[in-house]
Scaffold this motif. Structure first.
Motif, PDB file in Angstrom:
ATOM      1  N   SER A 159       0.812  -1.218   0.000  1.00 47.73           N
ATOM      2  CA  SER A 159       0.000   0.000   0.000  1.00 47.73           C
ATOM      3  C   SER A 159       0.846   1.269   0.000  1.00 47.73           C
ATOM      4  CB  SER A 159      -0.948   0.008   1.204  1.00 47.73           C
ATOM      5  OG  SER A 159      -0.222  -0.019   2.413  1.00 47.73           O
ATOM      6  N   VAL A 160       1.987   1.258   0.693  1.00 43.76           N
ATOM      7  CA  VAL A 160       2.820   2.467   0.760  1.00 43.76           C
ATOM      8  C   VAL A 160       4.162   2.291   0.057  1.00 43.76           C
ATOM      9  CG1 VAL A 160       1.751   3.295   2.878  1.00 43.76           C
ATOM     10  CG2 VAL A 160       3.740   1.807   3.039  1.00 43.76           C
ATOM     11  N   SER A 161       4.313   1.200  -0.682  1.00 45.26           N
ATOM     12  CA  SER A 161       5.523   0.958  -1.484  1.00 45.26           C
ATOM     13  C   SER A 161       6.795   1.015  -0.643  1.00 45.26           C
ATOM     14  CB  SER A 161       5.608   1.970  -2.631  1.00 45.26           C
ATOM     15  OG  SER A 161       4.483   1.886  -3.469  1.00 45.26           O
ATOM     16  N   SER A 162       6.780   0.339   0.492  1.00 45.80           N
ATOM     17  CA  SER A 162       7.950   0.279   1.369  1.00 45.80           C
ATOM     18  C   SER A 162       8.220  -1.178   1.736  1.00 45.80           C
ATOM     19  CB  SER A 162       7.718   1.098   2.645  1.00 45.80           C
ATOM     20  OG  SER A 162       7.526   2.457   2.355  1.00 45.80           O
ATOM     21  N   HIS A 163       9.482  -1.487   1.994  1.00 46.34           N
ATOM     22  CA  HIS A 163       9.862  -2.839   2.383  1.00 46.34           C
ATOM     23  C   HIS A 163       9.347  -3.140   3.790  1.00 46.34           C
ATOM     24  CE1 HIS A 163      12.441  -6.292   3.392  1.00 46.34           C
ATOM     25  NE2 HIS A 163      12.558  -6.452   2.077  1.00 46.34           N
ATOM     26  N   PRO A 164       8.900  -4.394   4.057  1.00 43.86           N
ATOM     27  CA  PRO A 164       8.410  -4.742   5.409  1.00 43.86           C
ATOM     28  C   PRO A 164       9.402  -4.426   6.524  1.00 43.86           C
ATOM     29  CG  PRO A 164       7.869  -6.488   3.861  1.00 43.86           C
ATOM     30  CD  PRO A 164       8.715  -5.503   3.111  1.00 43.86           C
ATOM     31  N   LEU A 165      10.711  -4.682   6.290  1.00 37.86           N
ATOM     32  CA  LEU A 165      11.717  -4.369   7.305  1.00 37.86           C
ATOM     33  C   LEU A 165      11.800  -2.862   7.533  1.00 37.86           C
ATOM     34  CD1 LEU A 165      13.959  -5.240   9.221  1.00 37.86           C
ATOM     35  CD2 LEU A 165      15.553  -5.163   7.278  1.00 37.86           C
ATOM     36  N   GLU A 166      11.647  -2.109   6.469  1.00 39.87           N
ATOM     37  CA  GLU A 166      11.653  -0.650   6.566  1.00 39.87           C
ATOM     38  C   GLU A 166      10.494  -0.164   7.442  1.00 39.87           C
ATOM     39  OE1 GLU A 166      11.401   3.085   3.376  1.00 39.87           O
ATOM     40  OE2 GLU A 166      11.508   1.006   2.693  1.00 39.87           O
ATOM     41  N   ILE A 167       9.311  -0.734   7.239  1.00 38.19           N
ATOM     42  CA  ILE A 167       8.140  -0.358   8.031  1.00 38.19           C
ATOM     43  C   ILE A 167       8.339  -0.742   9.492  1.00 38.19           C
ATOM     44  CG2 ILE A 167       5.683  -0.859   8.388  1.00 38.19           C
ATOM     45  CD1 ILE A 167       5.416  -1.128   5.374  1.00 38.19           C
ATOM     46  N   PHE A 168       8.888  -1.947   9.710  1.00 37.29           N
ATOM     47  CA  PHE A 168       9.122  -2.396  11.092  1.00 37.29           C
ATOM     48  C   PHE A 168      10.052  -1.446  11.831  1.00 37.29           C
ATOM     49  CE2 PHE A 168      11.919  -4.735  14.018  1.00 37.29           C
ATOM     50  CZ  PHE A 168      10.981  -5.187  14.932  1.00 37.29           C
ATOM     51  N   ILE A 172      11.215   2.765  15.822  1.00 36.09           N
ATOM     52  CA  ILE A 172      11.833   4.045  16.179  1.00 36.09           C
ATOM     53  C   ILE A 172      10.787   5.035  16.675  1.00 36.09           C
ATOM     54  CG2 ILE A 172      13.062   6.043  15.243  1.00 36.09           C
ATOM     55  CD1 ILE A 172      14.476   4.080  13.326  1.00 36.09           C
ATOM     56  N   ALA A 173       9.645   5.078  15.983  1.00 29.13           N
ATOM     57  CA  ALA A 173       8.572   5.990  16.388  1.00 29.13           C
ATOM     58  C   ALA A 173       8.042   5.631  17.769  1.00 29.13           C
ATOM     59  CB  ALA A 173       7.439   5.950  15.362  1.00 29.13           C
ATOM     60  N   GLY A 174       8.003   4.334  18.079  1.00 29.43           N
ATOM     61  CA  GLY A 174       7.552   3.903  19.393  1.00 29.43           C
ATOM     62  C   GLY A 174       8.496   4.366  20.490  1.00 29.43           C
ATOM     63  N   LEU A 182      10.428   6.992  20.318  1.00 26.26           N
ATOM     64  CA  LEU A 182      10.432   8.454  20.386  1.00 26.26           C
ATOM     65  C   LEU A 182       9.136   9.027  20.943  1.00 26.26           C
ATOM     66  CD1 LEU A 182      12.144   9.344  16.981  1.00 26.26           C
ATOM     67  CD2 LEU A 182      13.169   9.374  19.263  1.00 26.26           C
ATOM     68  N   SER A 183       7.991   8.449  20.529  1.00 24.19           N
ATOM     69  CA  SER A 183       6.694   9.069  20.861  1.00 24.19           C
ATOM     70  C   SER A 183       5.672   8.103  21.433  1.00 24.19           C
ATOM     71  CB  SER A 183       6.113   9.746  19.610  1.00 24.19           C
ATOM     72  OG  SER A 183       7.020  10.690  19.092  1.00 24.19           O
ATOM     73  N   GLY A 184       6.083   6.903  21.794  1.00 20.95           N
ATOM     74  CA  GLY A 184       5.148   5.981  22.426  1.00 20.95           C
ATOM     75  C   GLY A 184       4.107   5.434  21.460  1.00 20.95           C
ATOM     76  N   ILE A 185       2.928   5.134  22.007  1.00 22.72           N
ATOM     77  CA  ILE A 185       1.864   4.498  21.228  1.00 22.72           C
ATOM     78  C   ILE A 185       1.385   5.402  20.101  1.00 22.72           C
ATOM     79  CG2 ILE A 185      -0.524   3.673  21.337  1.00 22.72           C
ATOM     80  CD1 ILE A 185       0.072   2.561  24.088  1.00 22.72           C
ATOM     81  N   LEU A 186       1.211   6.699  20.386  1.00 24.24           N
ATOM     82  CA  LEU A 186       0.762   7.619  19.340  1.00 24.24           C
ATOM     83  C   LEU A 186       1.732   7.638  18.175  1.00 24.24           C
ATOM     84  CD1 LEU A 186      -1.219   9.751  18.351  1.00 24.24           C
ATOM     85  CD2 LEU A 186       0.107  11.469  19.600  1.00 24.24           C
ATOM     86  N   GLY A 187       3.018   7.623  18.469  1.00 17.04           N
ATOM     87  CA  GLY A 187       4.018   7.603  17.409  1.00 17.04           C
ATOM     88  C   GLY A 187       3.928   6.353  16.558  1.00 17.04           C
ATOM     89  N   MET A 188       3.656   5.214  17.193  1.00 14.85           N
ATOM     90  CA  MET A 188       3.543   3.959  16.450  1.00 14.85           C
ATOM     91  C   MET A 188       2.335   3.982  15.513  1.00 14.85           C
ATOM     92  SD  MET A 188       4.475   1.288  19.511  1.00 14.85           S
ATOM     93  CE  MET A 188       4.635  -0.174  18.463  1.00 14.85           C
ATOM     94  N   ILE A 189       1.259   4.664  15.932  1.00 14.34           N
ATOM     95  CA  ILE A 189       0.047   4.720  15.110  1.00 14.34           C
ATOM     96  C   ILE A 189       0.272   5.577  13.867  1.00 14.34           C
ATOM     97  CG2 ILE A 189      -2.346   5.501  15.047  1.00 14.34           C
ATOM     98  CD1 ILE A 189      -2.563   4.746  17.996  1.00 14.34           C
ATOM     99  N   ILE A 190       0.920   6.731  14.049  1.00 14.05           N
ATOM    100  CA  ILE A 190       1.080   7.662  12.921  1.00 14.05           C
ATOM    101  C   ILE A 190       2.397   7.466  12.177  1.00 14.05           C
ATOM    102  CG2 ILE A 190      -0.342   9.367  14.127  1.00 14.05           C
ATOM    103  CD1 ILE A 190       2.244  10.930  14.710  1.00 14.05           C
ATOM    104  N   ALA A 191       3.204   6.492  12.584  1.00 20.21           N
ATOM    105  CA  ALA A 191       4.543   6.333  12.009  1.00 20.21           C
ATOM    106  C   ALA A 191       4.507   6.118  10.497  1.00 20.21           C
ATOM    107  CB  ALA A 191       5.259   5.165  12.698  1.00 20.21           C
ATOM    108  N   VAL A 192       3.725   5.142  10.043  1.00 25.00           N
ATOM    109  CA  VAL A 192       3.719   4.807   8.616  1.00 25.00           C
ATOM    110  C   VAL A 192       3.167   5.945   7.758  1.00 25.00           C
ATOM    111  CG1 VAL A 192       2.873   3.184   6.875  1.00 25.00           C
ATOM    112  CG2 VAL A 192       3.647   2.334   9.098  1.00 25.00           C
ATOM    113  N   PRO A 193       1.993   6.546   8.108  1.00 18.05           N
ATOM    114  CA  PRO A 193       1.520   7.675   7.294  1.00 18.05           C
ATOM    115  C   PRO A 193       2.500   8.841   7.260  1.00 18.05           C
ATOM    116  CG  PRO A 193      -0.244   6.875   8.714  1.00 18.05           C
ATOM    117  CD  PRO A 193       1.010   6.182   9.143  1.00 18.05           C
TER     118      PRO A 193
END
Length: 363
Positions: A308-317, A322-324, A326-337
Protein backbone atom coordinates in the motif's frame (compact mmCIF):
# COMPACT_ATOMS: atom_id res chain seq x y z
CA UNK A 1 25.82 49.89 17.19
CA UNK A 2 23.36 48.13 19.44
CA UNK A 3 21.49 50.62 21.58
CA UNK A 4 19.16 50.16 24.51
CA UNK A 5 16.24 51.08 22.24
CA UNK A 6 17.07 48.25 19.81
CA UNK A 7 17.42 45.78 22.68
CA UNK A 8 14.09 46.95 24.15
CA UNK A 9 12.35 46.59 20.77
CA UNK A 10 13.80 43.10 20.37
CA UNK A 11 12.60 42.08 23.82
CA UNK A 12 9.13 43.49 23.13
CA UNK A 13 8.94 41.64 19.81
CA UNK A 14 10.00 38.39 21.48
CA UNK A 15 7.43 38.86 24.24
CA UNK A 16 4.76 39.67 21.68
CA UNK A 17 5.66 36.57 19.66
CA UNK A 18 5.46 34.38 22.79
CA UNK A 19 2.09 35.90 23.75
CA UNK A 20 0.68 35.33 20.25
CA UNK A 21 2.00 31.76 20.26
CA UNK A 22 0.44 31.08 23.66
CA UNK A 23 -2.89 32.56 22.54
CA UNK A 24 -2.80 30.49 19.34
CA UNK A 25 -2.06 27.29 21.27
CA UNK A 26 -4.84 28.10 23.75
CA UNK A 27 -7.31 28.67 20.91
CA UNK A 28 -6.27 25.37 19.35
CA UNK A 29 -6.82 23.71 22.73
CA UNK A 30 -10.32 25.21 22.92
CA UNK A 31 -11.23 23.92 19.47
CA UNK A 32 -9.46 20.57 19.79
CA UNK A 33 -12.73 18.71 19.17
CA UNK A 34 -13.14 20.52 15.86
CA UNK A 35 -9.55 19.65 14.89
CA UNK A 36 -10.23 16.00 15.70
CA UNK A 37 -13.40 16.11 13.56
CA UNK A 38 -11.35 17.55 10.68
CA UNK A 39 -8.64 14.90 11.04
CA UNK A 40 -11.16 12.02 11.10
CA UNK A 41 -13.01 13.55 8.15
CA UNK A 42 -9.72 13.80 6.24
CA UNK A 43 -8.98 10.12 6.90
CA UNK A 44 -12.48 9.16 5.73
CA UNK A 45 -11.93 11.31 2.65
CA UNK A 46 -8.70 9.49 1.83
CA UNK A 47 -10.52 6.17 2.21
CA UNK A 48 -13.50 7.42 0.24
CA UNK A 49 -11.64 8.83 -2.75
CA UNK A 50 -11.10 5.43 -4.48
CA UNK A 51 -14.75 4.52 -3.79
CA UNK A 52 -15.88 7.86 -5.23
CA UNK A 53 -13.74 7.33 -8.35
CA UNK A 54 -15.19 3.82 -8.73
CA UNK A 55 -18.74 5.17 -8.76
CA UNK A 56 -17.79 7.88 -11.27
CA UNK A 57 -15.64 5.85 -13.67
CA UNK A 58 -17.20 2.39 -13.52
CA UNK A 59 -20.85 3.13 -12.74
CA UNK A 60 -20.92 6.53 -14.52
CA UNK A 61 -22.42 8.36 -11.55
CA UNK A 62 -22.48 12.14 -11.48
CA UNK A 63 -20.03 13.65 -9.00
CA UNK A 64 -22.64 14.66 -6.41
CA UNK A 65 -24.45 11.32 -6.67
CA UNK A 66 -21.14 9.46 -6.32
CA UNK A 67 -20.35 11.52 -3.21
CA UNK A 68 -23.73 10.69 -1.68
CA UNK A 69 -23.27 7.00 -2.49
CA UNK A 70 -19.79 6.98 -0.90
CA UNK A 71 -21.11 8.65 2.23
CA UNK A 72 -24.00 6.16 2.32
CA UNK A 73 -21.49 3.30 2.36
CA UNK A 74 -19.72 4.90 5.34
CA UNK A 75 -23.06 5.25 7.14
CA UNK A 76 -23.89 1.59 6.47
CA UNK A 77 -20.57 0.44 7.93
CA UNK A 78 -20.90 2.68 10.99
CA UNK A 79 -24.50 1.56 11.54
CA UNK A 80 -23.45 -2.08 11.23
CA UNK A 81 -20.73 -1.65 13.86
CA UNK A 82 -23.15 0.08 16.24
CA UNK A 83 -25.79 -2.61 15.77
CA UNK A 84 -23.20 -5.23 16.68
CA UNK A 85 -23.18 -3.89 20.24
CA UNK A 86 -26.95 -3.95 20.78
CA UNK A 87 -27.14 -7.70 21.60
CA UNK A 88 -24.31 -7.30 24.10
CA UNK A 89 -25.95 -4.31 25.79
CA UNK A 90 -29.39 -5.93 25.91
CA UNK A 91 -28.10 -9.25 27.25
CA UNK A 92 -25.80 -7.70 29.85
CA UNK A 93 -27.94 -4.72 30.84
CA UNK A 94 -29.87 -6.64 33.47
CA UNK A 95 -26.69 -8.10 34.96
CA UNK A 96 -25.10 -4.66 35.18
CA UNK A 97 -28.07 -3.09 36.98
CA UNK A 98 -27.91 -2.17 40.63
CA UNK A 99 -30.03 -5.16 41.62
CA UNK A 100 -27.41 -7.54 40.24
CA UNK A 101 -24.24 -6.02 41.65
CA UNK A 102 -24.34 -8.42 44.62
CA UNK A 103 -24.46 -11.40 42.28
CA UNK A 104 -21.60 -10.03 40.20
CA UNK A 105 -19.49 -9.49 43.31
CA UNK A 106 -20.30 -13.01 44.51
CA UNK A 107 -19.21 -14.55 41.20
CA UNK A 108 -15.96 -12.59 41.05
CA UNK A 109 -15.21 -13.44 44.68
CA UNK A 110 -15.83 -17.11 43.86
CA UNK A 111 -13.49 -16.83 40.86
CA UNK A 112 -10.81 -15.29 43.11
CA UNK A 113 -11.07 -18.19 45.56
CA UNK A 114 -10.83 -20.69 42.68
CA UNK A 115 -7.69 -18.98 41.35
CA UNK A 116 -6.20 -19.07 44.85
CA UNK A 117 -6.98 -22.79 45.24
CA UNK A 118 -5.46 -23.54 41.83
CA UNK A 119 -2.24 -21.68 42.70
CA UNK A 120 -2.04 -23.39 46.10
CA UNK A 121 -2.35 -26.79 44.42
CA UNK A 122 0.80 -25.89 42.46
CA UNK A 123 2.74 -24.92 45.60
CA UNK A 124 2.33 -21.17 45.06
CA UNK A 125 1.57 -19.26 48.26
CA UNK A 126 -1.14 -16.92 47.00
CA UNK A 127 -3.45 -16.81 50.02
CA UNK A 128 -1.41 -14.24 51.92
CA UNK A 129 -0.91 -12.20 48.75
CA UNK A 130 -4.66 -12.07 48.05
CA UNK A 131 -5.40 -11.19 51.67
CA UNK A 132 -2.94 -8.30 51.60
CA UNK A 133 -4.35 -7.05 48.31
CA UNK A 134 -7.94 -7.43 49.63
CA UNK A 135 -9.18 -6.84 46.10
CA UNK A 136 -12.87 -7.53 46.63
CA UNK A 137 -13.18 -5.13 49.55
CA UNK A 138 -11.55 -2.35 47.53
CA UNK A 139 -13.92 -2.66 44.59
CA UNK A 140 -17.23 -0.84 44.92
CA UNK A 141 -19.56 -2.44 42.41
CA UNK A 142 -22.17 0.25 42.93
CA UNK A 143 -20.20 2.47 40.54
CA UNK A 144 -21.70 0.54 37.60
CA UNK A 145 -25.03 2.45 37.38
CA UNK A 146 -23.15 5.78 37.45
CA UNK A 147 -20.82 4.43 34.81
CA UNK A 148 -23.80 3.59 32.59
CA UNK A 149 -25.11 7.16 32.99
CA UNK A 150 -21.72 8.42 31.87
CA UNK A 151 -21.94 6.15 28.84
CA UNK A 152 -25.28 7.72 27.88
CA UNK A 153 -23.66 11.16 27.92
CA UNK A 154 -20.76 9.84 25.86
CA UNK A 155 -23.16 8.36 23.30
CA UNK A 156 -24.85 11.75 22.96
CA UNK A 157 -21.50 13.48 22.35
CA UNK A 158 -20.50 10.70 19.95
CA UNK A 159 -23.69 11.29 17.94
CA UNK A 160 -22.90 14.99 17.57
CA UNK A 161 -19.32 14.24 16.61
CA UNK A 162 -20.33 11.57 14.09
CA UNK A 163 -22.83 13.90 12.41
CA UNK A 164 -20.18 16.63 12.24
CA UNK A 165 -17.56 14.29 10.76
CA UNK A 166 -19.95 12.98 8.10
CA UNK A 167 -21.00 16.53 7.19
CA UNK A 168 -17.38 17.65 6.79
CA UNK A 169 -16.48 14.48 4.88
CA UNK A 170 -19.30 15.09 2.41
CA UNK A 171 -17.92 18.48 1.42
CA UNK A 172 -14.32 17.26 1.42
CA UNK A 173 -15.37 14.64 -1.14
CA UNK A 174 -17.75 16.85 -3.09
CA UNK A 175 -15.60 19.98 -3.35
CA UNK A 176 -12.10 18.47 -3.36
CA UNK A 177 -11.27 20.15 -6.70
CA UNK A 178 -12.32 23.52 -5.32
CA UNK A 179 -10.05 23.03 -2.34
CA UNK A 180 -7.15 22.12 -4.64
CA UNK A 181 -7.73 25.14 -6.87
CA UNK A 182 -7.97 27.38 -3.82
CA UNK A 183 -4.73 25.99 -2.45
CA UNK A 184 -2.98 26.66 -5.76
CA UNK A 185 -3.46 30.40 -5.25
CA UNK A 186 -1.55 30.21 -1.96
CA UNK A 187 1.36 28.19 -3.35
CA UNK A 188 4.47 30.04 -4.60
CA UNK A 189 4.79 29.68 -8.37
CA UNK A 190 8.38 28.49 -8.10
CA UNK A 191 7.34 25.38 -6.16
CA UNK A 192 3.82 24.86 -7.46
CA UNK A 193 4.56 21.73 -9.53
CA UNK A 194 6.57 20.07 -6.74
CA UNK A 195 3.94 20.76 -4.08
CA UNK A 196 1.02 19.66 -6.26
CA UNK A 197 2.84 16.47 -7.25
CA UNK A 198 3.60 15.78 -3.58
CA UNK A 199 -0.04 16.31 -2.59
CA UNK A 200 -1.22 14.02 -5.38
CA UNK A 201 1.20 11.21 -4.44
CA UNK A 202 0.51 11.60 -0.72
CA UNK A 203 -3.23 11.43 -1.35
CA UNK A 204 -2.80 8.31 -3.48
CA UNK A 205 -0.46 6.49 -1.08
CA UNK A 206 -2.38 7.36 2.09
CA UNK A 207 -5.65 6.30 0.46
CA UNK A 208 -4.04 2.93 -0.29
CA UNK A 209 -2.60 2.78 3.23
CA UNK A 210 -5.91 3.34 5.03
CA UNK A 211 -7.72 0.91 2.74
CA UNK A 212 -4.93 -1.61 3.40
CA UNK A 213 -5.31 -0.98 7.13
CA UNK A 214 -9.04 -1.70 6.93
CA UNK A 215 -8.32 -4.88 4.98
CA UNK A 216 -5.77 -6.00 7.59
CA UNK A 217 -8.19 -5.30 10.45
CA UNK A 218 -10.92 -7.22 8.63
CA UNK A 219 -8.64 -10.27 8.19
CA UNK A 220 -7.70 -10.19 11.87
CA UNK A 221 -11.36 -9.77 12.84
CA UNK A 222 -12.38 -12.85 10.84
CA UNK A 223 -9.55 -14.95 12.31
CA UNK A 224 -10.36 -13.84 15.88
CA UNK A 225 -14.01 -14.60 15.22
CA UNK A 226 -13.18 -18.15 14.09
CA UNK A 227 -11.16 -18.75 17.28
CA UNK A 228 -13.98 -17.49 19.50
CA UNK A 229 -16.58 -19.56 17.65
CA UNK A 230 -14.50 -22.71 17.97
CA UNK A 231 -14.40 -22.41 21.78
CA UNK A 232 -17.97 -21.21 22.14
CA UNK A 233 -17.23 -17.81 23.70
CA UNK A 234 -20.37 -15.64 24.12
CA UNK A 235 -20.64 -12.41 22.08
CA UNK A 236 -17.85 -13.44 19.68
CA UNK A 237 -18.56 -10.62 17.19
CA UNK A 238 -18.12 -7.92 19.83
CA UNK A 239 -14.94 -9.41 21.31
CA UNK A 240 -13.40 -10.04 17.88
CA UNK A 241 -14.24 -6.51 16.77
CA UNK A 242 -12.75 -4.86 19.87
CA UNK A 243 -9.58 -6.97 19.63
CA UNK A 244 -9.24 -6.24 15.91
CA UNK A 245 -9.52 -2.49 16.52
CA UNK A 246 -6.64 -2.73 19.01
CA UNK A 247 -4.45 -3.96 16.12
CA UNK A 248 -4.33 -0.34 14.96
CA UNK A 249 -1.52 -0.01 17.52
CA UNK A 250 1.31 -2.08 15.98
CA UNK A 251 2.82 -4.89 18.09
CA UNK A 252 1.48 -3.57 21.43
CA UNK A 253 -2.18 -3.64 20.34
CA UNK A 254 -2.24 -7.41 19.76
CA UNK A 255 -0.81 -8.01 23.25
CA UNK A 256 -3.55 -5.87 24.78
CA UNK A 257 -6.09 -7.72 22.62
CA UNK A 258 -4.90 -11.06 24.01
CA UNK A 259 -5.22 -9.78 27.58
CA UNK A 260 -8.70 -8.40 26.84
CA UNK A 261 -9.79 -11.67 25.24
CA UNK A 262 -8.54 -13.61 28.29
CA UNK A 263 -10.42 -11.36 30.71
CA UNK A 264 -13.66 -11.47 28.71
CA UNK A 265 -13.38 -15.25 28.35
CA UNK A 266 -13.01 -15.67 32.10
CA UNK A 267 -15.88 -13.27 32.84
CA UNK A 268 -18.15 -15.03 30.37
CA UNK A 269 -17.64 -18.27 32.33
CA UNK A 270 -18.17 -16.86 35.81
CA UNK A 271 -19.66 -19.49 38.12
CA UNK A 272 -17.96 -22.41 36.32
CA UNK A 273 -15.11 -24.45 37.76
CA UNK A 274 -11.84 -22.58 37.34
CA UNK A 275 -9.44 -25.50 36.91
CA UNK A 276 -11.56 -27.67 34.61
CA UNK A 277 -13.43 -25.06 32.55
CA UNK A 278 -12.33 -21.43 32.92
CA UNK A 279 -8.54 -21.91 32.80
CA UNK A 280 -8.38 -24.43 29.89
CA UNK A 281 -10.80 -22.37 27.76
CA UNK A 282 -8.85 -19.17 28.44
CA UNK A 283 -5.54 -20.86 27.51
CA UNK A 284 -7.03 -22.25 24.27
CA UNK A 285 -8.36 -18.81 23.32
CA UNK A 286 -4.96 -17.23 24.05
CA UNK A 287 -3.19 -19.83 21.93
CA UNK A 288 -5.67 -19.19 19.12
CA UNK A 289 -5.12 -15.42 19.35
CA UNK A 290 -1.34 -15.87 19.34
CA UNK A 291 -1.57 -17.98 16.18
CA UNK A 292 -3.67 -15.23 14.57
CA UNK A 293 -1.06 -12.66 15.56
CA UNK A 294 1.75 -14.79 14.11
CA UNK A 295 -0.18 -14.97 10.82
CA UNK A 296 -0.87 -11.24 10.90
CA UNK A 297 2.67 -10.14 11.84
CA UNK A 298 4.40 -12.39 9.33
CA UNK A 299 1.97 -12.53 6.41
CA UNK A 300 -0.99 -10.19 6.12
CA UNK A 301 0.43 -7.05 7.76
CA UNK A 302 3.83 -6.90 5.97
CA UNK A 303 2.34 -7.76 2.58
CA UNK A 304 -0.59 -5.32 2.81
CA UNK A 305 1.40 -2.41 4.25
CA UNK A 306 4.42 -2.84 1.99
CA UNK A 307 2.18 -2.93 -1.09
CA UNK A 308 0.00 0.00 0.00
CA UNK A 309 2.82 2.47 0.76
CA UNK A 310 5.52 0.96 -1.48
CA UNK A 311 7.95 0.28 1.37
CA UNK A 312 9.86 -2.84 2.38
CA UNK A 313 8.41 -4.74 5.41
CA UNK A 314 11.72 -4.37 7.31
CA UNK A 315 11.65 -0.65 6.57
CA UNK A 316 8.14 -0.36 8.03
CA UNK A 317 9.12 -2.40 11.09
CA UNK A 318 12.12 -0.15 11.83
CA UNK A 319 10.08 3.01 11.32
CA UNK A 320 7.37 1.83 13.73
CA UNK A 321 9.99 0.71 16.26
CA UNK A 322 11.83 4.04 16.18
CA UNK A 323 8.57 5.99 16.39
CA UNK A 324 7.55 3.90 19.39
CA UNK A 325 10.79 4.75 21.22
CA UNK A 326 10.43 8.45 20.39
CA UNK A 327 6.69 9.07 20.86
CA UNK A 328 5.15 5.98 22.43
CA UNK A 329 1.86 4.50 21.23
CA UNK A 330 0.76 7.62 19.34
CA UNK A 331 4.02 7.60 17.41
CA UNK A 332 3.54 3.96 16.45
CA UNK A 333 0.05 4.72 15.11
CA UNK A 334 1.08 7.66 12.92
CA UNK A 335 4.54 6.33 12.01
CA UNK A 336 3.72 4.81 8.62
CA UNK A 337 1.52 7.68 7.29
CA UNK A 338 4.02 10.32 8.46
CA UNK A 339 6.98 8.39 7.04
CA UNK A 340 5.16 8.07 3.72
CA UNK A 341 4.52 11.82 3.61
CA UNK A 342 8.19 12.56 4.33
CA UNK A 343 9.33 10.14 1.63
CA UNK A 344 7.12 11.78 -1.00
CA UNK A 345 8.26 15.29 -0.02
CA UNK A 346 11.89 14.14 -0.03
CA UNK A 347 11.58 12.67 -3.52
CA UNK A 348 9.99 15.84 -4.94
CA UNK A 349 12.34 18.38 -3.35
CA UNK A 350 15.61 16.39 -3.00
CA UNK A 351 15.55 13.90 -5.89
CA UNK A 352 19.35 13.89 -6.25
CA UNK A 353 20.06 12.69 -2.71
CA UNK A 354 21.38 9.11 -2.74
CA UNK A 355 19.60 8.01 0.44
CA UNK A 356 16.28 9.44 -0.75
CA UNK A 357 16.73 7.75 -4.11
CA UNK A 358 17.24 4.42 -2.32
CA UNK A 359 14.20 4.83 -0.05
CA UNK A 360 11.84 6.17 -2.73
CA UNK A 361 12.77 4.03 -5.73
CA UNK A 362 9.33 2.33 -5.70
CA UNK A 363 7.29 5.51 -5.37
Amino acid sequence: MITSKIIANGILKAIGFLILTAVALYLLYLIQSVLIYLLVALILTLIGNPILDFFKKRLKFKHTLATVATLFIFILFITGFILMFIPLISSQGQNLSLLKTTEIEKNITQLTHQVSAFLESHNIDSEQMLKEANITSKINFNFIPNFLNTILGTISSFGIGLASVLFITFFFLKDRLKFVNGAKKLIPDSHEDQILNSVHKINHLLSRYFIGLLLQLFIVFVLYLIVLFIFGIPNPFIIAFLCAILNIVPYIGPLIASFLAAILTMLSNLGSNFQTEILPTTIYVLIGFWIVQIIDNNLSQPIIFSKSVSSHPLEIFLVILIAGFLSGILGMIIAVPLYTILKVIGKEFFPENAIIQLLTKNI
